[in-house]
Design a protein around this motif. Structure first.
Motif, PDB file in Angstrom:
ATOM      1  N   SER A   1      50.020 -20.413 -10.315  1.00 18.03           N
ATOM      2  CA  SER A   1      48.986 -21.403 -10.613  1.00 18.03           C
ATOM      3  C   SER A   1      47.814 -21.219  -9.651  1.00 18.03           C
ATOM      4  CB  SER A   1      49.555 -22.808 -10.459  1.00 18.03           C
ATOM      5  OG  SER A   1      49.845 -23.082  -9.094  1.00 18.03           O
ATOM      6  N   ALA A   2      46.733 -21.915  -9.948  1.00 19.61           N
ATOM      7  CA  ALA A   2      45.571 -21.873  -9.056  1.00 19.61           C
ATOM      8  C   ALA A   2      45.948 -22.402  -7.675  1.00 19.61           C
ATOM      9  CB  ALA A   2      44.432 -22.687  -9.654  1.00 19.61           C
ATOM     10  N   GLU A   3      46.799 -23.446  -7.643  1.00 19.37           N
ATOM     11  CA  GLU A   3      47.261 -23.996  -6.373  1.00 19.37           C
ATOM     12  C   GLU A   3      48.078 -22.969  -5.596  1.00 19.37           C
ATOM     13  OE1 GLU A   3      49.904 -27.789  -4.686  1.00 19.37           O
ATOM     14  OE2 GLU A   3      49.663 -27.485  -6.849  1.00 19.37           O
ATOM     15  N   ASP A   4      48.941 -22.228  -6.309  1.00 22.42           N
ATOM     16  CA  ASP A   4      49.738 -21.182  -5.671  1.00 22.42           C
ATOM     17  C   ASP A   4      48.829 -20.130  -5.031  1.00 22.42           C
ATOM     18  OD1 ASP A   4      52.105 -22.345  -6.592  1.00 22.42           O
ATOM     19  OD2 ASP A   4      52.170 -21.106  -8.395  1.00 22.42           O
ATOM     20  N   LEU A   5      47.873 -19.650  -5.796  1.00 29.27           N
ATOM     21  CA  LEU A   5      46.996 -18.573  -5.327  1.00 29.27           C
ATOM     22  C   LEU A   5      46.153 -19.015  -4.146  1.00 29.27           C
ATOM     23  CD1 LEU A   5      45.876 -17.140  -8.788  1.00 29.27           C
ATOM     24  CD2 LEU A   5      47.458 -16.085  -7.156  1.00 29.27           C
ATOM     25  N   ALA A   6      45.679 -20.255  -4.209  1.00 30.81           N
ATOM     26  CA  ALA A   6      44.859 -20.768  -3.105  1.00 30.81           C
ATOM     27  C   ALA A   6      45.666 -20.817  -1.813  1.00 30.81           C
ATOM     28  CB  ALA A   6      44.309 -22.144  -3.453  1.00 30.81           C
ATOM     29  N   LEU A   7      46.926 -21.276  -1.905  1.00 29.48           N
ATOM     30  CA  LEU A   7      47.749 -21.363  -0.698  1.00 29.48           C
ATOM     31  C   LEU A   7      48.087 -19.974  -0.168  1.00 29.48           C
ATOM     32  CD1 LEU A   7      49.361 -23.042   1.327  1.00 29.48           C
ATOM     33  CD2 LEU A   7      51.308 -22.926  -0.248  1.00 29.48           C
ATOM     34  N   MET A   8      48.439 -19.037  -1.041  1.00 29.90           N
ATOM     35  CA  MET A   8      48.764 -17.690  -0.582  1.00 29.90           C
ATOM     36  C   MET A   8      47.564 -17.043   0.096  1.00 29.90           C
ATOM     37  SD  MET A   8      51.943 -17.429  -1.277  1.00 29.90           S
ATOM     38  CE  MET A   8      52.025 -19.221  -1.150  1.00 29.90           C
ATOM     39  N   ASP A   9      46.381 -17.291  -0.434  1.00 30.71           N
ATOM     40  CA  ASP A   9      45.167 -16.752   0.181  1.00 30.71           C
ATOM     41  C   ASP A   9      44.938 -17.377   1.556  1.00 30.71           C
ATOM     42  OD1 ASP A   9      42.669 -15.148  -0.042  1.00 30.71           O
ATOM     43  OD2 ASP A   9      41.722 -17.131   0.068  1.00 30.71           O
ATOM     44  N   LYS A  10      45.150 -18.677   1.658  1.00 27.65           N
ATOM     45  CA  LYS A  10      44.973 -19.389   2.929  1.00 27.65           C
ATOM     46  C   LYS A  10      45.948 -18.879   3.990  1.00 27.65           C
ATOM     47  CE  LYS A  10      45.252 -24.045   4.918  1.00 27.65           C
ATOM     48  NZ  LYS A  10      45.537 -25.488   4.625  1.00 27.65           N
ATOM     49  N   LEU A  11      47.177 -18.558   3.559  1.00 29.90           N
ATOM     50  CA  LEU A  11      48.198 -18.096   4.498  1.00 29.90           C
ATOM     51  C   LEU A  11      48.118 -16.586   4.753  1.00 29.90           C
ATOM     52  CD1 LEU A  11      51.314 -20.085   3.176  1.00 29.90           C
ATOM     53  CD2 LEU A  11      49.730 -20.729   5.003  1.00 29.90           C
ATOM     54  N   HIS A  12      47.232 -15.909   4.019  1.00 29.75           N
ATOM     55  CA  HIS A  12      47.076 -14.453   4.135  1.00 29.75           C
ATOM     56  C   HIS A  12      48.368 -13.728   3.746  1.00 29.75           C
ATOM     57  CE1 HIS A  12      43.258 -15.286   6.060  1.00 29.75           C
ATOM     58  NE2 HIS A  12      43.881 -16.021   6.981  1.00 29.75           N
ATOM     59  N   TYR A  13      49.030 -14.258   2.712  1.00 26.56           N
ATOM     60  CA  TYR A  13      50.214 -13.617   2.155  1.00 26.56           C
ATOM     61  C   TYR A  13      49.805 -12.850   0.905  1.00 26.56           C
ATOM     62  CZ  TYR A  13      53.576 -16.181   5.106  1.00 26.56           C
ATOM     63  OH  TYR A  13      54.300 -16.655   6.167  1.00 26.56           O
ATOM     64  N   GLY A  14      50.127 -11.562   0.863  1.00 33.08           N
ATOM     65  CA  GLY A  14      49.748 -10.744  -0.277  1.00 33.08           C
ATOM     66  C   GLY A  14      50.835 -10.676  -1.329  1.00 33.08           C
ATOM     67  N   ARG A  15      50.445 -10.225  -2.521  1.00 33.51           N
ATOM     68  CA  ARG A  15      51.390 -10.069  -3.621  1.00 33.51           C
ATOM     69  C   ARG A  15      52.337  -8.913  -3.319  1.00 33.51           C
ATOM     70  NH1 ARG A  15      50.968 -11.462  -9.286  1.00 33.51           N
ATOM     71  NH2 ARG A  15      48.818 -12.142  -8.912  1.00 33.51           N
TER      72      ARG A  15
END
Length: 442
Positions: A48-62
């Motif tokens: 989700s958009a919420e998921d992607l925003a948090l992963m970006d904030k935490l600097h966690y990549g796919r």
């Protein structure tokens, strides 16, 4: 010691660990690992958009699901036999969930685990509230909000509701106190057989040892190394045999079986912590206990008609308990999407108690016909309109006394996001009916 060292380091690209599946559970795992300074990657087929925003904030990549990892933390919504998990396991990954992660990274934190086909949420909340009443900083989480990892750093004792999905991914989990409220039938779409479903539930005690405690209903035979304490809804007693209070003294919304199990669990944990077991404190806490929102909760009353929201009751054993506890005559709201619940025990529980079934939603009429009870069908342009029609029909069927009971059997996904949204819609409909009555009384 960092979480990275504790949970295993893999070679899956830029991360040492893979979070498989985001959403509520996966986001909780990501926030926790980040706070630990642990590198991680993630995978989700539909973030989700919420998921992607948090992963970006935490600097966690796919992450690359074709990579190699020592540990994969898989969300409970992902089947344990998903091809990706099977492939990762085949390349050496250990598959765990957030509960196992919490247990490994907070070894000193005592965790009370609670599972069962029905009643596990209510029992979890009761145990935590009893411990708090006795001065223990206890917090509940897990399958109920919040995620377990969100409470482990603010609790002296964590009380975790554990679903069968979560218990599929807890290798070696040892709980000092565990509770099985009951074993019925559920989630056959995931587990396929009752035996596999029960086996997942019984993982709650698989890692227990001598000195640990397992609390089960009377008559349920379990193979375990732990000490077994059996509870009965007829007797709200401590393991010493001392009666705490009678079932008649409980608030209407608190099921005696949940209270009986919670008492034994709280007592066992208090003893483990070296704290006194104060009967009068436990009794007062039970008398003041509040139901979980949406779980056999009285949401409104019109004259002598009580409106009870048990929107989460989609399992046979939970619906049966609601029918047995509600004050007759009952207008029973049945509907949603059929999940294949066993109806035979419900016909028996409804006999002499249910005046009429109010059928709603995608499979309401189908379920009502299979129950073989008198019914009326209601509908609406959306879920809210449908609930308003159902509440009105229930009140009309009863007149001035009885219970309009939402214990729907079917899941909420035909018209609502989840059971909580369906329950909130019913609550608003019931309160709207109660408002004119209050105005007339004024």
């Amino acid at each position: 010691m960092t979480g990275e060292q504790d949970v295993g380091e893999g070679s899956g690209g830029n991360g040492s660990l893979l979070i498989y599946g985001l959403g509520r559970s996966g986001r909780g795992v990501a926030r926790f690992l980040s706070s630990e300074g642990t590198r991680a990657q993630w995978h989700d087929a539909r973030p989700s958009a919420e998921d992607l925003a948090l992963m970006d904030k935490l600097h966690y990549g796919r992450g690359d699901v074709g990579g190699t990892y020592a540990t994969v933390v898989a969300a409970p919504g992902v089947p344990i036999d998903h091809p990706d998990l099977e492939s990762l396991r085949g390349r050496g990954a250990e598959i765990i969930g957030e509960v196992m992660l919490a247990a490994r990274l907070r070894l000193a934190l005592p965790i009370v685990g609670v599972t069962g086909t029905a009643g596990k949420g209510g029992t979890t909340v009761l145990i935590a509230s009893l411990l708090r009443a006795c001065g223990v900083r206890a917090r509940e989480g897990g399958n109920i909000d919040p995620p377990l990892l969100d409470v482990v750093d603010t609790a002296a004792v964590a009380v975790a509701e554990l679903s069968s999905f979560q218990l599929e991914r807890v290798p070696g989990l040892r709980l000092p106190v565990a509770v099985i409220t009951n074993l019925g039938v559920d989630h056959l779409d995931r587990h396929r057989t009752v035996a596999a479903y029960h086996a997942a539930k019984l993982n709650i005690t698989a890692g227990q040892q001598e000195g640990d405690v397992l609390i089960v209903p009377e008559g349920l035979e379990i193979s375990t190394r732990a000490e077994i304490l059996a509870f009965s809804p007829a007797r709200l007693v401590l393991n010493s045999g001392e009666e705490v209070l009678t079932a008649a003294e409980l608030p209407d919304a608190i099921h005696p079986a949940n209270a009986a199990a919670a008492l034994l669990a709280a007592e066992a944990m208090l003893i483990r912590l070296g704290r006194p077991v104060q009967t009068e404190v436990l009794a007062a806490a039970l008398r003041a206990a509040q139901p979980q929102r949406g779980r056999f909760e009285t949401v409104a009353q019109v004259s002598g008609v009580r409106f009870i929201d048990d929107s989460i009751a989609t399992r046979t054993i939970a619906v049966q308990a609601a029918l047995e506890r509600a004050r007759p005559p009952i207008a029973w709201l049945v509907g949603g999407r059929d999940k294949g619940a066993e109806l035979g025990p419900l016909r028996e529980a409804a006999r002499g108690r249910v005046k009429t079934v109010i059928a709603f939603g995608e499979d309401g009429e189908k379920l009502a016909r299979e129950l073989g009870l008198p019914f009326v069908t209601v509908s609406g342009a959306d879920g809210d309109e449908t609930m308003r029609a159902a509440a009105r029909a229930g009140l009309k069927a009863l007149g001035t006394e009885g219970t309009v009971l939402l214990a729907p059997i079917g899941t909420s996904f035909d018209q609502f996001r989840d059971y909580a949204q369906r329950g909130d819609s019913f609550r608003r409909a019931a309160l709207a009916l109660a408002q004119p009555a209050r105005e007339e009384d004024a």
